[in-house]
Structures are given as C-alpha cells and as structure tokens.
Design a protein around this motif. Structure first.
Motif, short mmCIF file in Angstrom:
data_model
loop_
_atom_site.label_atom_id
_atom_site.label_comp_id
_atom_site.label_asym_id
_atom_site.label_seq_id
_atom_site.Cartn_x
_atom_site.Cartn_y
_atom_site.Cartn_z
N GLU A 1 14.95 3.06 0.58
CA GLU A 1 14.21 2.14 1.45
C GLU A 1 12.73 2.07 1.05
O GLU A 1 12.11 0.99 1.13
CB GLU A 1 14.36 2.56 2.90
N ALA A 2 12.17 3.18 0.62
CA ALA A 2 10.78 3.19 0.16
C ALA A 2 10.63 2.35 -1.11
O ALA A 2 9.63 1.64 -1.29
CB ALA A 2 10.31 4.62 -0.09
N GLN A 3 11.65 2.44 -1.98
CA GLN A 3 11.65 1.58 -3.17
C GLN A 3 11.80 0.12 -2.76
O GLN A 3 11.13 -0.77 -3.31
CB GLN A 3 12.81 1.98 -4.09
N ALA A 4 12.63 -0.12 -1.77
CA ALA A 4 12.89 -1.49 -1.32
C ALA A 4 11.65 -2.13 -0.71
O ALA A 4 11.42 -3.33 -0.90
CB ALA A 4 14.04 -1.51 -0.33
N ILE A 5 10.85 -1.35 0.03
CA ILE A 5 9.65 -1.94 0.63
C ILE A 5 8.65 -2.34 -0.45
O ILE A 5 7.94 -3.34 -0.32
CB ILE A 5 8.99 -0.97 1.66
N LYS A 6 8.64 -1.62 -1.56
CA LYS A 6 7.81 -2.02 -2.70
C LYS A 6 8.35 -3.30 -3.31
O LYS A 6 7.61 -4.27 -3.53
CB LYS A 6 7.78 -0.92 -3.76
N ASP A 7 9.65 -3.31 -3.61
CA ASP A 7 10.27 -4.48 -4.24
C ASP A 7 10.16 -5.71 -3.35
O ASP A 7 9.87 -6.81 -3.83
CB ASP A 7 11.74 -4.18 -4.54
N ALA A 8 10.43 -5.53 -2.05
CA ALA A 8 10.38 -6.66 -1.12
C ALA A 8 8.97 -7.23 -1.03
O ALA A 8 8.77 -8.45 -1.05
CB ALA A 8 10.87 -6.22 0.25
N THR A 9 7.99 -6.34 -0.94
CA THR A 9 6.60 -6.80 -0.81
C THR A 9 6.14 -7.49 -2.09
O THR A 9 5.46 -8.53 -2.04
CB THR A 9 5.67 -5.62 -0.46
N PRO B 1 0.83 -1.20 0.00
CA PRO B 1 0.00 0.00 0.00
C PRO B 1 0.87 1.25 0.00
O PRO B 1 1.85 1.33 0.75
CB PRO B 1 -0.80 -0.13 1.30
N ARG B 2 0.53 2.19 -0.84
CA ARG B 2 1.40 3.36 -1.04
C ARG B 2 1.61 4.18 0.24
O ARG B 2 2.62 4.85 0.38
CB ARG B 2 0.85 4.23 -2.16
N ARG B 3 0.65 4.08 1.17
CA ARG B 3 0.81 4.85 2.41
C ARG B 3 2.01 4.36 3.21
O ARG B 3 2.66 5.14 3.93
CB ARG B 3 -0.46 4.77 3.26
N TYR B 4 2.34 3.07 3.09
CA TYR B 4 3.48 2.54 3.82
C TYR B 4 4.79 2.92 3.15
O TYR B 4 5.78 3.20 3.82
CB TYR B 4 3.36 1.02 3.95
N ALA B 5 4.81 2.94 1.83
CA ALA B 5 6.00 3.40 1.11
C ALA B 5 6.24 4.88 1.40
O ALA B 5 7.39 5.31 1.57
CB ALA B 5 5.83 3.18 -0.39
N SER B 6 5.16 5.65 1.47
CA SER B 6 5.28 7.07 1.81
C SER B 6 5.83 7.25 3.22
O SER B 6 6.66 8.12 3.47
CB SER B 6 3.91 7.74 1.68
N LEU B 7 5.37 6.41 4.14
CA LEU B 7 5.84 6.47 5.52
C LEU B 7 7.34 6.21 5.59
O LEU B 7 8.07 6.91 6.30
CB LEU B 7 5.09 5.43 6.36
N VAL B 8 7.80 5.23 4.84
CA VAL B 8 9.22 4.90 4.83
C VAL B 8 10.05 6.04 4.23
O VAL B 8 11.12 6.36 4.73
CB VAL B 8 9.46 3.59 4.06
N SER B 9 9.55 6.64 3.15
CA SER B 9 10.30 7.73 2.52
C SER B 9 10.46 8.93 3.45
O SER B 9 11.43 9.69 3.34
CB SER B 9 9.62 8.16 1.22
#
Length: 295
Positions: A205-213, A143-151
């Motif tokens: 890290e925000a990119q990584a959470i997308k790739d990892a998920t 979910p984009r809100r989690y990637a935003s949180l990480v960024s």
C-alpha cells in the motif's frame, strides 16, 4: 622463409583483430526483442502521450540516455513537452518552480527541495535543461512521510490527514490498489519472506500511494496549459515496468492517454534480450552488468 613468417604474422594479427568482441555499454530492444537504435526508439516514443523512463538509480548509462532522450523528444516536439520525476515530492513543487524561474540558486533547491544525494551528477542536467528551455518540471511523488505512515498503519490512516494534505499532496482517496498485479504480489511475498507477514500488505500500500500519486500528478500535469504535450517521466524501473505501478494508475485516472515504457536491466551478454528481461515494455535498454555505478 622470412616472407612466409611475415605473412603468417600478418594473418594472425588480422584474425585476432576481427575475433575480438568490441566493448559495448548497452543495447536497446523493442517489445519483440529486436535490436533497435536510440534514434528509432526516440522517434517511436514521440508518438506517445506519456513516456516512462524506468531507471536503475545508480547506473550512469541510464542517466545519460535519459538526458539524450529528453533532448531528442524536446527537439521533435518543439519543446512542447512536460518533465516529471519520482525524485521530487509534491510539497517541494514551489521550490522547484522557484529554481526553474531563476529566483533561487541550486544550493537552495538541493537543500529545501530535498534533492536526492546523486542530484548534481544524475538529475541536475534534466532540471537545468527544463530551465534553459522553459519546460515545466513537475514534482510527482507523494511526500515520503505519507508513504511511511501507510507502511506503518495502512492506507486508511490517510483519511485522518488535513484537507490541505489530501487535496494537494496525495492522489484522491480512497485509493484502489491492484494487489494482484505481479509486481505488487512479488513485493508482498518478499516482505512476508523477511518475517513481516503482518505488515507485508501495508508495504504494498505504501508503494501504491507513491504510484497512485505519481500517476495522478502526470494526468493532472497534462491538463490546462499543458494539454496535448508529451509528458516524460523519470522513475525507478520498478514503478513502471510492464505497464504496472505508476503506469497502471495513469491508465486508471485517464484511459485515453497512450503510455510508452522504457525498462532498464543488466546482462553480461548484450547480444539478445534474456527471458528475465522480456516483458510488455515498448523498449528495454540492457546495460552491461559490469558497468560502474554512480553510488
């Protein structure tokens, strides 16, 4: 004299006709830079566990070839395939499933499933193909809100999420980040160059959470009733090019899965693969750089 002039004119037109270069929309190259046909590429990829189609989001040739590859792999594997896409986030899986099962209309999927603006032209054919052939379609992205949180605050902030969020919507924590991978290093340097030195690593890290998920979703998607099927994943080229990004995480979570990658690039000259577009990808599709865009 008249006969000679006619002969000369015919010769001129024949030479002109053969000297014209026919218009070409794309060319496919293998890992060694050799030209291959679409059929050769599709047949080769049918032997992989996971196939990544790295697209340029606004390129019509990429979307057309995605659809054609989906049909080809489905036929070769007797519909024993799984589809998945960056374009759907994990918390929208229920909505996507309800559409695939015929419970809701497309308009509801687009609205409640937060479909991308180019869904109807570029991704609906893929989803509808899955629907028509009873093929699973998995929403793989975080979910984009989690990637935003990480960024904004970094990976550690994910530990503060609820158990439900951590269990259902993101890859297992803690998430290992291969900062030294060329694509991630390039991103960090680019963000630092835009005056965001202090937060450049958080964008990685925000990119990584997308790739990892996405990687974890693919690995999990091939378990249980989908075990042994081929997983075809659609994502932006950056997420899978040169076996980095999402591909790295698939290998991280399951080293036994054989992953094949299609990269996508643009060139003015389609006669050979440029050095810039060479890599470790199984195949690279090069589109004419003046191709019209979908948005």
């Amino acid at each position: 004299m008249k006969k000679n002039i006619i002969t000369l004119l015919l010769t001129f037109y024949t030479i002109a006709a053969f000297s014209q270069t026919p218009l070409k929309a794309y060319q496919i190259f293998d890992k060694e830079g050799k030209e291959v046909t679409f059929e050769e590429m599709a047949e080769s990829l049918s032997n992989y566990d996971v196939v990544f189609f790295g697209e340029l989001h606004n390129n019509p040739i990429a979307h057309w070839l995605q659809f054609e590859l989906t049909k080809s792999l489905a036929e070769q594997k007797n519909n024993e395939i799984v589809l998945g896409a960056e374009m759907f986030e994990k918390d929208n899986q229920l909505v996507l499933d309800e559409y695939l099962q015929g419970f809701i209309k497309e308009a509801v999927l687009i609205k409640d499933g937060k479909a991308w603006d180019n869904y109807k032209t570029d991704y609906a054919p893929l989803v509808d193909f899955a629907k028509a052939h009873n093929i699973p379609f998995i929403a793989t992205n975080v979910p984009r809100r989690y990637a935003s949180l990480v960024s904004k605050k970094g990976l550690a902030e994910l530990e503060t999420l609820s158990k439900e969020a951590k269990k259902n919507y993101i890859a297992p924590l803690p998430i290992e980040v291969p900062y030294e991978n060329p694509s991630y290093k390039e991103m960090e340097q680019m963000m630092a160059g835009h005056g965001m030195t202090g937060k450049a690593k958080q964008f990685v890290e925000a990119q990584a959470i997308k790739d990892a998920t996405m990687g974890y979703s693919i690995v999990e998607g091939l378990k249980k009733k989908n075990k042994g099927k081929l997983f075809l994943h659609y994502n932006g080229d950056f997420h899978s090019k040169n076996h980095e990004g999402t591909v790295w995480y698939v290998n991280h979570y399951n080293k036994n899965l054989k992953a094949g990658v299609i990269a996508f690039g643009q060139q003015t000259d389609l006669s050979k693969l440029s050095d810039e577009n060479k890599g470790t990808n199984e195949f690279t599709i090069i589109c004419n750089s003046n191709m019209t865009k979908t948005f």
